[in-house]
Design an enzyme around this catalytic site. Structure first.
Site, PDB file in Angstrom:
ATOM      1  N   ASP A 111       0.844  -1.195   0.000  1.00 45.52           N
ATOM      2  CA  ASP A 111       0.000   0.000   0.000  1.00 45.52           C
ATOM      3  C   ASP A 111       0.877   1.242   0.000  1.00 45.52           C
ATOM      4  OD1 ASP A 111      -2.369   1.783   0.804  1.00 45.52           O
ATOM      5  OD2 ASP A 111      -3.264  -0.196   0.987  1.00 45.52           O
ATOM      6  N   ASP A 148      -1.072   2.790  18.087  1.00 44.07           N
ATOM      7  CA  ASP A 148      -1.980   1.646  18.054  1.00 44.07           C
ATOM      8  C   ASP A 148      -1.550   0.588  17.047  1.00 44.07           C
ATOM      9  OD1 ASP A 148      -4.104   0.453  19.283  1.00 44.07           O
ATOM     10  OD2 ASP A 148      -5.661   1.640  18.319  1.00 44.07           O
ATOM     11  N   HIS A 152      -3.714   5.970   3.403  1.00 41.33           N
ATOM     12  CA  HIS A 152      -4.478   4.789   3.006  1.00 41.33           C
ATOM     13  C   HIS A 152      -3.933   3.516   3.652  1.00 41.33           C
ATOM     14  CE1 HIS A 152      -6.042   1.683   0.193  1.00 41.33           C
ATOM     15  NE2 HIS A 152      -7.064   2.514   0.042  1.00 41.33           N
ATOM     16  N   LEU A 154      -3.812  -2.665  17.785  1.00 41.52           N
ATOM     17  CA  LEU A 154      -3.484  -3.412  18.997  1.00 41.52           C
ATOM     18  C   LEU A 154      -4.647  -3.486  19.984  1.00 41.52           C
ATOM     19  CD1 LEU A 154       0.076  -1.908  19.541  1.00 41.52           C
ATOM     20  CD2 LEU A 154      -0.486  -4.126  18.530  1.00 41.52           C
ATOM     21  N   ASN A 179      -5.193  -2.774  23.275  1.00 39.07           N
ATOM     22  CA  ASN A 179      -4.465  -2.048  24.319  1.00 39.07           C
ATOM     23  C   ASN A 179      -5.332  -1.081  25.116  1.00 39.07           C
ATOM     24  OD1 ASN A 179      -4.975  -0.237  22.297  1.00 39.07           O
ATOM     25  ND2 ASN A 179      -2.841   0.081  21.727  1.00 39.07           N
ATOM     26  N   VAL A 229      -8.663   1.761  18.643  1.00 41.90           N
ATOM     27  CA  VAL A 229      -9.498   0.710  18.047  1.00 41.90           C
ATOM     28  C   VAL A 229      -8.755  -0.617  18.147  1.00 41.90           C
ATOM     29  CG1 VAL A 229     -10.661   2.299  16.458  1.00 41.90           C
ATOM     30  CG2 VAL A 229      -8.560   1.132  15.725  1.00 41.90           C
ATOM     31  N   ALA A 242      -7.293  -8.581  -8.157  1.00 37.91           N
ATOM     32  CA  ALA A 242      -8.339  -9.380  -7.514  1.00 37.91           C
ATOM     33  C   ALA A 242      -8.979 -10.380  -8.464  1.00 37.91           C
ATOM     34  CB  ALA A 242      -9.409  -8.455  -6.923  1.00 37.91           C
ATOM     35  N   TYR A 247      -7.722 -12.293 -10.651  1.00 38.18           N
ATOM     36  CA  TYR A 247      -6.971 -13.512 -10.968  1.00 38.18           C
ATOM     37  C   TYR A 247      -7.405 -14.662 -10.050  1.00 38.18           C
ATOM     38  CZ  TYR A 247      -3.995 -10.198 -13.420  1.00 38.18           C
ATOM     39  OH  TYR A 247      -3.526  -9.210 -14.259  1.00 38.18           O
ATOM     40  N   VAL A 289      -5.944 -15.174  -6.527  1.00 33.92           N
ATOM     41  CA  VAL A 289      -6.142 -14.083  -5.566  1.00 33.92           C
ATOM     42  C   VAL A 289      -7.566 -14.132  -5.016  1.00 33.92           C
ATOM     43  CG1 VAL A 289      -6.088 -11.581  -5.240  1.00 33.92           C
ATOM     44  CG2 VAL A 289      -4.457 -12.669  -6.799  1.00 33.92           C
ATOM     45  N   SER A 322     -11.159  -1.349  -0.398  1.00 37.66           N
ATOM     46  CA  SER A 322      -9.858  -1.278   0.284  1.00 37.66           C
ATOM     47  C   SER A 322     -10.008  -1.511   1.777  1.00 37.66           C
ATOM     48  CB  SER A 322      -9.210   0.091   0.055  1.00 37.66           C
ATOM     49  OG  SER A 322      -8.646   0.195  -1.220  1.00 37.66           O
TER      50      SER A 322
END
Length: 359
Positions: free
Chosen positions: A112, A121, A141, A152, A154, A158, A247, A249, A252, A299
């Site tokens: 990415d 985090d 992104h 995480l 923690n 999130v 995607a 293929y 994948v 994504s």
């Protein structure tokens, strides 16, 4: 007749105290403190301030003293609990976490824009940039995608689908979110050479490439699970075959997007190569300014699937990449029976986990 005579005395009102922090201009002024009816609770010499229990009626007088910089409430604070984004909950990842399964030992590369390396985090184990230099995120992104996979556990921010995976940032997209097929191929090659288990590609193009397909095939043949976003070229009616590459293929896993009401996101690409669905609309995750924010797209759906794959594989490390893929598809919640729009259904981490441990 009994006559009650007033004694001339009245009940004294209790003094109302306020807990405040008093800051001074030049050192802690003991004279000012002694001239109040309050009580000092704590002193902070390094900021010239004291915590006081101060009678409410004297607060204004204290504020007006020339050597007093401020008088402010000793305000209450509470623990900021960790948020479970709706998508993490919808794929039933917390049910797997409750069995002490968090994706331990699985290596996931995120191809990415890179990942913010100092986000509190995220624990980024390493990475690579096809542009040379740092794989730190300069777009946002990749960091958002990474958080859905591996934020995480923690007690703040999130939590991701698989918070204890070994997370790697492979920068194949620049600060504008753009890259090339050759860059993706290089990122796949790096992932193969560095013993990754899962590749997440929340990216794609509209044109096929023999070289890119060969690279995806090679990664799959080498035992990696390759997961990619189906694309955002869908339409309201869900008509047509508009899955993007890589995607599309066969090697994948193509991931489409759903909303919180369990319907296909209107932008989510459709077609016969669509394999699995995951939450992708208004997904809360980590951002590259060090905070948190929501984004939408396939994504955002793709990392849910990559994270679930990590939970499955961690639960049974003897599985092959094809077995992990089969388990995810076989255990999906197909509430639509509409393969071209919804593939095999909504990914279900807990059901997949149960399949894995009994495999």
């Amino acid at each position: 007749m009994l006559i009650l005579v007033s004694s001339g005395f009245s009940m004294a009102r209790p003094v109302e105290f306020e807990r405040v922090i008093v800051g001074f201009e030049k050192g802690i002024d003991k004279n000012v403190i002694q001239n109040t009816e309050g009580k000092v609770v704590k002193e902070f010499d390094f900021i010239n301030a004291v915590v006081m229990e101060l009678p409410a009626h004297t607060v204004q007088t204290m504020e007006s003293h020339p050597n007093v910089k401020y008088v402010e409430p000793d305000a209450e604070v509470k623990a900021l609990n960790q948020t479970v984004p709706w998508g993490i909950d919808r794929v039933n990842a917390p049910d797997v976490h409750s069995d002490n399964q968090y994706g331990d030992g699985i290596r996931v590369s995120v191809l990415d824009t890179g990942i913010l390396l100092n986000h509190e985090d995220l624990n980024v184990m390493g990475g690579y940039s096809v542009f040379g230099g740092s794989y730190n995120d300069d777009n946002g992104h990749g960091t958002h995608v990474a958080g859905t996979i591996a934020a995480l556990d923690n007690h703040y921010g999130v939590i991701g689908v698989s918070p204890q995976v070994d997370l790697y940032g492979v920068k194949v997209l620049d600060s504008r979110g753009s890259g090339s097929y050759s860059g993706i191929i290089e990122g796949i090659y790096w992932s193969m050479n560095n013993n990754m288990d899962i590749i997440n590609m929340s990216l794609g193009g509209s044109v096929g490439s023999v070289a890119l397909e060969d690279a995806c095939n090679a990664a799959t043949d080498a035992g990696l699970l390759v997961v990619a976003a189906a694309g955002n070229s869908g339409n309201f009616f869900g008509w047509g075959d508009n899955i993007g590459y890589p995607a599309k293929y066969p090697s994948v896993m193509a991931v489409g997007s759903t909303t919180s009401s369990d319907s296909r996101s209107s932008f989510s690409s459709t077609g016969p190569d669509l394999e699995i669905m995951a939450p992708g609309s208004n997904i809360l995750s980590t951002t590259y300014n060090g905070g948190y924010g929501s984004m939408s797209g396939t994504s955002m759906a793709c990392p849910h699937a990559a994270g679930v794959a990590a939970l499955v594989w961690s639960a049974n490390e003897n599985l092959t990449n094809q077995q992990v893929r089969d388990i995810i598809n076989d255990s999906a919640n197909d509430m639509w029976n509409n393969p071209s729009r919804y593939g095999n259904g909504l990914i279900d981490a807990h059901e997949a986990y149960l399949y894995a441990i009994s495999y």
